[in-house]
Design an enzyme around this catalytic site. Structure first.
Site, PDB file in Angstrom:
ATOM      1  N   ARG B 256       0.853  -1.186   0.000  1.00 31.99           N
ATOM      2  CA  ARG B 256       0.000   0.000   0.000  1.00 31.99           C
ATOM      3  C   ARG B 256       0.888   1.234   0.000  1.00 31.99           C
ATOM      4  NH1 ARG B 256      -3.738  -1.036   5.064  1.00 31.99           N
ATOM      5  NH2 ARG B 256      -4.636   0.985   4.547  1.00 31.99           N
ATOM      6  N   ASN B 263      -5.402   8.294   6.995  1.00 32.18           N
ATOM      7  CA  ASN B 263      -5.230   7.045   7.765  1.00 32.18           C
ATOM      8  C   ASN B 263      -5.087   7.401   9.240  1.00 32.18           C
ATOM      9  OD1 ASN B 263      -3.117   5.510   5.288  1.00 32.18           O
ATOM     10  ND2 ASN B 263      -5.258   5.061   5.711  1.00 32.18           N
ATOM     11  N   ARG B 306      -1.468   9.760  -2.505  1.00 28.42           N
ATOM     12  CA  ARG B 306      -0.645   9.035  -1.534  1.00 28.42           C
ATOM     13  C   ARG B 306       0.181   7.925  -2.161  1.00 28.42           C
ATOM     14  NH1 ARG B 306      -6.079   8.395  -0.933  1.00 28.42           N
ATOM     15  NH2 ARG B 306      -7.043   6.370  -0.446  1.00 28.42           N
ATOM     16  N   GLU B 326      -8.368   3.540  -4.984  1.00 28.01           N
ATOM     17  CA  GLU B 326      -9.067   2.857  -3.896  1.00 28.01           C
ATOM     18  C   GLU B 326     -10.577   2.796  -4.168  1.00 28.01           C
ATOM     19  OE1 GLU B 326      -9.058   0.670  -2.047  1.00 28.01           O
ATOM     20  OE2 GLU B 326      -8.790   1.084   0.068  1.00 28.01           O
ATOM     21  N   HIS B 391      -3.819   0.325  -2.692  1.00 30.66           N
ATOM     22  CA  HIS B 391      -4.627   0.651  -1.517  1.00 30.66           C
ATOM     23  C   HIS B 391      -5.186  -0.620  -0.902  1.00 30.66           C
ATOM     24  CE1 HIS B 391      -4.593   4.883  -2.918  1.00 30.66           C
ATOM     25  NE2 HIS B 391      -4.547   4.315  -4.105  1.00 30.66           N
TER      26      HIS B 391
END
Lengths: 470, 527
Positions: B256, B263, B306, B326, B391
C-alpha cells in the site's frame, strides 16, 4: 535516500498528481497513459487481393485510435492511383510488366518514407501498411527498414480460399473503386479476378517454420482459424484479441439514451433519478419501435442507473445491466445545474470547455476515462450480433465515436438527443447510421462549446449555450 | 405499465419492487452470456507439457472472475484406484489390466464432471488428462453431445528437452508416485512413461479430422498458438488469458501507499498526502527495492496522491493506473467509521453483513472493484517483475487472485500498511513472503464483527464479478466397480525398481498408504 520529497500538485485539467509546482506533464517519472508499447509499431498486412486486408486495416485503425493509440493506414493502392492517374486493366499487375514494377516499387518506398515521417514528426505510434506484401522479398525490405529505425513489426495475413467470400468482397468494395469507374460490373469482376491471378504465382505465405522469428497472426477464412506467432508486447496482444473477436455477420446495433429523467427536466447533470412522464412515454414508444423492427435474437443492455433500467423494463424482454455503461461521474458537480457549476466552480467550468475530452471533474471522470471504462463493452459488442444499448449522453457519444470514427475533439460534442434511436449497420468499410426520433417531446440536454472559453470570461459568456430547462 | 423499481439495500441494484428476491425473470441471468451452456475444457498433451499447470492457473482465473470452475485430474482418480505406483509399466499400451483401470478412471472423472455441471452449479469443468488419442477424445465429444456441454480443447505441444526436464524436476519427481525414488530414477521412469504415450499420440488435426472442433494449440510454452473455431465469449476470454501468461521466473511485489494523513485520522477514502511516517516508509521502500536488485522492475501506482508520493521516493519511472484507485466510498468518502455509524447506521450495519457485495451509496463495492481491476491482472500476467503501490481494498482484490481466495474471504485479507508482500510463482502455486519495513503505522484493518447475521441473499448477476476459490479436487473420487482390481499392481519385483532401500513389502505398502493420504497438498500432483 532523502526524506525531503518534492510536493505534488494536481494538474488542473486532467487532475493528475505531478511533482513540483509546475503543471508540466512533460518531465516527470510518472506516466498516466497506459504504456501499450515502448516504440513505434508497423502492422504489415499480407494477402492476395480481396482477402479483407483493407477492411481489417481500417477497422483496426479505428479501434486503436479510439483507445488512444495514434494509428494511421498507409494504403499502397492509393499511392499507385496518385502516380498512375487512370487504371487501364489487370496487365498493370503482370509480374513481367517491368515499367509497372518500377512504379509499384517506388510507391512502396514513398509509403515507407511517409510512415517514418508519421512516427518521427507526427507522434504516431502505429502505422498500418496496407498492401499485398505477398513476396518474401517485399517483406524483407520492410523488415530491414523497420530494424534500421527501431520499429517493431507485426504481420497480419489474411488467407481465404472460399470463392463465395472472395466474390462477395469484390462486389462490395472493388467494383465501386476508382479503378473501375468506367467498367461495367461483369467486366470489372473478370478483370479483378485476373488481377488476383497475377499475384498468385509469386505469393509466398508466412510460414510457421521459416518465419518463426517474426511476430504475426494468420487469419484463415474470415476468422474460423488463427495462427499466432511470437506476440511481443501489450499492443500486439490487444490487436490479436480484437481480431479474434470481430466478425462480418450482418447485424445492427441500436443506441439510445434512457427516457427523459426528472433531473433532465431540471437541467441537472448526473444523479440517479427516475423517468419523467415524458420519459415513461418514450419507454413505451421504444418498446413499440423495437417490436416493429422485428429483430432476430436482440440483446438488450442497460446501465445500473434507475433511468435506463426503467426504460429497459418497458420493453418486456430480458436485459442485462452493465455498470460500465453508467453515465460519466461528475464528481463534486453531480446533480448540479450548469448555472450552479459556473457559480461555484467557474474555473473548472472554463477548463471543461477548453478541453472537454480530457477534462476530469474533481473527484469524477473525464471522457477519456469513460473510453477506457467502455472498452470491454465495445469488445463484447463486436462479438455480438443484434444489440440495443440503452445508456446515457456521454456514454452514447463515446460508443458512437467508436463506430463512426470520430476524433477525441469531436466526441464530446456529438449530438445524442433524448428520445432518438440510432441504428448502426456495418456497410463496406464503414457504418450506415439511421436516426429515428420517436416523436415524444423531451428537453434538450446538448450544450455546445461557447465562443469564450477563457477562465476570466463573464458568467453570461459561460452560460451562453446552456440548453433551456425548468 | 413498467414495474416500479426499488434499489436493493446491499448492492444498490435497481429491481422491480414486487420481487425483492434474488431471482428476477427479467434481469437476464447472463451478463455477457459468459458460459451458457456449461463448458468442458479438455486438456490434451503428452506428460510434462504443463497441462496441470494450465488447468490450475486457468481455473484460478475463471473462479476469480466469477465463473464457477473446477479441475478434474484423472491422475488423482488413478492414484485412488491403484494405491501404489510401481513403474512406467503401468502405462504400457499392452498392459490390458492397466488400460481397463485407466479407462474406468476417465469415466469416473467424467461422471463427476457431469454432476458438477448439472447438480452443483458449476459452469466450467477442466478435464485434466493426456487425452492423446482420437478414441478418447471422441468419447469425450460424445459425452458432451449427450449432456449438452460445450467442449473446448487446450493442447500443449512442446519438444524442447530442456523445458520437459525442468517440468519433470519441478513437479513430477516430488509427486506421490515417486515417493520412494531418488531423483534420477524418477526422471528415468517418467521419461519412459512419456514414451508409452508418444507411440499412440494423435495431436489435434485442424486440417481434417478435427477441423470443426473448438480448440487452441499452445506450442512451445506460448511461442505460438493455433486457435480454431472459437464459438463464444468464454472461449475467447480463455484464449486471451492463455496468450498472456508466461512461465518466466519473476516476482510481484504488492504494497500500500505509505501511511496517509487520513489514515491517521481514521478517515476512509479521500485523496490526502502522506504523513511523516508515510514518507519514512516511502524512503524505506526505496531502499528495499534497491536491495532486491531486480532486473527491469516496473512500478505501478494509482492516480491518488498518496500512492504517487510513495512512488516518487523510489526515483524510478512509474505508471499511474486509474484502475488501481481505492474503492469509492461514495457519500461516506472522507468520513471516519464513527461518523459513518452515526450518520448512516443502516449502511454501516449492511456493510458488515455482506462486505463483498455491499456498495457504498453512490460508490463502489468489492464486486465492482474486481471487475475494475481485471485489466491490471491481465497486464500483471504479461509482465515480469512488478511493484504495485496501491490501496487496502485494491490490494485485497489482487491478493485474492494470486492466492485463490473467494469473495467471502477477500474483504478480510490482512494488508497492513508499511508491509510489502512478495509473490513468487512456484510449481502450481504462489509463494508469499511478507516483509514489514519496520516503520510504525496505524492499523486500518477491521475484522468481521462477531454478532453479525447474514442478510437476505444477494443478487448474483453474471456480468458482475464474484470471485470463488477453486474447489478442492475430489479427495475420494468415486471408483465404482474397481474394488477388485485395486491391489493387483503391487508386486515385489516392480517395487524394487523404485526403492532399493526399502525391505519389507508389507511395511512399505502401509507407509505408502499413509503417505498418499497426507499428500493431497497443492504442489504435488501429476498424471
Amino acid at each position: 535516500m532523502s526524506t525531503e520529497q518534492k510536493e505534488l500538485t494536481q494538474t488542473p485539467l486532467l487532475k493528475i498528481w505531478v511533482p513540483g509546482m509546475g503543471s508540466s506533464l512533460g518531465q516527470r517519472r510518472g506516466s498516466s497513459r497506459p504504456q501499450f508499447t515502448n516504440c513505434p509499431t508497423m502492422i504489415v498486412m499480407v494477402g492476395l487481393p480481396a482477402r479483407g486486408k483493407t477492411y481489417i486495416s481500417k477497422k483496426l485503425t479505428r479501434y486503436l485510435n479510439w483507445i488512444g493509440v495514434p494509428t494511421q493506414v498507409f494504403n499502397l493502392g492509393q499511392y499507385r492511383r496518385e502516380v498512375v492517374q487512370t487504371y487501364k486493366n489487370y496487365e498493370f499487375f503482370r509480374p513481367d510488366n517491368e515499367e509497372a514494377m518500377k512504379i509499384r516499387r517506388s510507391c512502396a518506398t514513398n509509403a515507407l518514407k511517409d510512415i517514418a515521417n508519421y512516427f518521427t514528426k507526427e507522434q504516431g505510434q502505429v502505422a498500418v501498411f496496407d498492401a499485398t506484401n505477398t513476396t518474401r522479398e517485399r517483406r524483407g525490405v520492410i523488415i530491414s527498414f523497420a530494424k534500421e529505425r527501431g520499429y517493431k513489426v507485426f504481420f497480419i495475413e489474411s488467407v481465404c480460399d472460399d470463392l463465395e467470400i472472395i466474390e462477395e468482397n469484390i462486389m462490395q468494395v472493388k467494383l465501386s473503386s476508382p479503378d473501375y469507374e468506367n467498367y461495367d460490373k461483369e467486366e470489372a469482376l473478370v478483370d479483378f479476378l485476373k488481377r488476383i491471378d497475377c499475384y498468385k504465382l509469386s505469393y509466398v505465405p508466412l510460414d510457421e517454420e521459416k518465419d518463426r522469428h517474426l511476430s504475426f497472426i494468420k487469419i484463415f477464412n474470415v476468422g474460423s482459424r488463427y495462427l499466432v506467432n511470437h506476440v511481443q508486447d501489450h499492443i500486439q496482444s490487444r490487436i490479436v484479441y480484437y481480431l479474434m473477436n470481430i466478425h462480418v455477420t450482418p447485424r445492427s446495433i441500436y443506441l439510445s439514451r434512457h427516457g427523459e429523467s426528472e433531473l433532465n427536466l431540471l437541467g441537472r447533470i448526473g444523479g440517479d433519478s427516475g423517468l419523467s412522464s415524458q420519459g415513461l412515454k418514450y419507454a413505451k414508444a421504444l418498446a413499440e419501435f423495437i417490436r416493429g423492427q422485428s429483430i432476430k435474437d436482440l440483446k438488450v443492455w442497460s446501465s445500473h442507473m434507475k433511468r435506463t433500467i426503467q426504460t429497459a423494463e418497458a420493453l418486456g424482454v430480458p436485459y442485462e445491466q452493465w455498470k460500465a455503461l453508467n453515465e460519466i461521474d461528475a464528481g463534486v458537480c453531480e446533480e448540479m445545474m450548469y448555472e450552479e457549476i459556473q457559480a461555484t466552480h467557474p474555473e473548472e467550468f472554463a477548463l471543461r470547455d477548453q478541453d472537454k475530452y480530457r477534462y476530469r471533474y474533481p473527484k469524477g471522470e473525464s471522457y477519456e476515462d469513460l473510453v477506457h471504462r467502455l472498452e470491454p463493452v465495445i469488445m463484447e459488442l463486436e462479438r455480438q450480433e443484434n444489440v440495443l444499448v440503452i445508456c446515457h449522453q456521454a456514454v452514447m457519444r463515446c460508443l458512437l465515436a467508436y463506430f463512426l470514427d470520430k476524433s477525441a475533439d469531436d466526441l464530446p460534442y456529438l449530438k445524442c438527443p433524448l428520445h432518438t434511436v440510432l441504428k448502426l449497420t456495418p456497410l463496406a468499410y464503414g457504418c450506415k447510421v439511421e436516426s429515428f426520433y420517436l416523436n415524444i417531446q423531451a428537453v434538450n440536454t446538448h450544450r455546445d462549446r461557447p465562443p469564450n472559453v477563457n477562465i476570466a470570461r463573464k458568467t453570461e459568456e459561460a452560460l451562453q449555450t446552456v440548453p433551456e430547462h425548468q | 405499465m413498467p414495474r416500479e423499481l426499488t434499489q436493493n439495500r446491499i448492492q444498490k441494484i435497481w429491481i422491480p419492487s414486487k420481487d425483492d428476491k434474488p431471482s428476477m425473470p427479467r434481469i437476464s441471468h447472463g451478463g455477457p452470456h459468459l458460459a451458457n451452456p456449461p463448458t468442458v475444457i479438455v486438456m490434451v498433451g503428452l506428460p510434462a507439457r504443463g497441462k496441470t499447470y494450465i488447468s490450475k492457473k486457468l481455473t484460478r482465473y475463471l473462479n476469480w472472475i466469477g465463473i464457477p470452475t473446477k479441475v478434474f485430474n484423472v491422475g488423482e482418480y488413478r492414484r485412488e484406484a491403484v494405491k501404489h505406483y510401481s513403474s512406467y509399466d503401468f502405462f504400457k499400451s499392452d498392459n490390458e489390466d492397466a488400460v481397463k483401470i485407466r479407462q474406468q478412471c476417465a469415466l469416473a472423472a467424467l461422471r463427476d464432471v457431469k454432476t458438477y455441471l448439472t447438480e452443483e452449479e458449476g459452469q466450467v469443468a477442466v478435464f485434466d488428462a493426456t487425452n492423446t488419442t482420437r478414441e478418447r477424445r471422441d468419447m469425450i465429444l460424445e459425452f458432451g453431445a449427450v449432456n449438452d456441454f460445450k467442449i473446448f480443447f487446450i493442447e500443449s505441444l512442446c519438444d524442447d528437452p530442456n523445458v520437459i526436464a525442468t517440468n519433470i524436476l519441478e513437479v513430477k519427481v516430488s509427486c506421490p508416485d515417486y515417493q520412494d525414488c531418488n531423483k534420477t530414477d524418477a526422471m528415468e521412469d517418467f521419461k519412459k512413461r512419456i514414451e508409452c504415450y508418444r507411440m499412440n499420440y494423435q495431436p489435434l488435426d485442424p486440417d481434417q479430422y478435427d477441423r470443426n472442433l473448438s480448440f487452441i494449440k499452445v506450442i512451445d510454452v506460448g511461442r505460438r498458438f493455433l486457435v480454431n473455431r472459437i464459438r463464444d465469449h468464454i472461449q475467447s476470454r480463455i484464449v486471451y488469458y492463455l496468450m498472456n501468461i508466461h512461465v518466466q521466473p519473476r516476482s510481484i511485489y504488492l504494497c500500500r501507499h505509505g501511511e496517509s494523513l487520513h489514515n491517521q485520522q481514521g478517515r476512509l477514502g479521500g485523496d490526502s498526502g502522506l504523513s511523516t511516517r508515510g514518507r519514512k516508509f516511502a524512503g524505506a521502500l526505496a531502499k528495499f527495492v534497491e536491495e532486491q536488485n531486480l532486473k527491469d522492475l516496473k512500478v505501478w501506482t494509482s492516480q491518488l496522491r498518496r500512492s504517487i508520493q510513495t512512488a516518487e521516493a523510489l526515483n524510478v519511472p512509474y505508471e499511474q493506473w486509474k484502475a488501481l484507485n481505492e474503492i469509492d466510498g461514495g457519500v461516506c468518502e472522507e468520513m471516519t467509521y464513527e461518523e459513518v455509524r452515526e450518520r448512516f447506521p443502516e449502511e454501516f450495519a449492511l456493510r458488515d453483513q455482506d462486505k463483498y457485495y455491499y456498495r457504498y451509496p453512490s460508490g463502489e463495492s468489492y464486486q465492482d472493484l474486481v471487475q475494475r481491476v481485471e485489466p491490471v491482472i491481465m497486464e500483471l500476467e504479461r509482465h515480469e517483475n512488478v511493484l504495485v503501490i496501491c490501496h487496502q481494498a485494491v490490494m485485497r482484490c489482487l491478493l485474492a487472485y494470486f492466492l485463490d481466495k473467494s469473495a467471502d474471504e477477500m474483504p478480510y485479507l490482512k494488508c497492513p500498511l508499511h508491509t510489502v508482500l512478495k509473490l513468487t510463482p512456484v510449481a502450481y502455486g504462489c509463494k508469499v513472503e511478507s516483509i514489514s519495513l519496520n516503520v510504525e503505522a496505524v492499523n486500518t484493518h477491521r475484522d468481521k464483527p462477531e454478532d453479525v447475521k447474514r442478510g437476505p441473499s444477494t443478487l448474483i448477476r453474471r456480468n458482475s464479478v464474484t470471485p470463488l476459490t477453486s474447489p478442492e479436487s475430489n479427495k475420494k473420487p468415486r471408483m465404482e466397480g474397481l474394488e477388485d482390481t485395486i491391489f493387483r499392481e503391487v508386486t515385489p519385483t516392480q517395487l524394487t525398481l523404485c526403492s532399493p532401500s526399502h525391505t519389507t513389502l508389507a511395511l512399505s505398502t502401509q507407509n505408502l498408504k499413509k503417505c498418499s493420504t497426507e499428500c493431497h497438498e497443492p504442489p504435488q500432483l501429476c498424471l
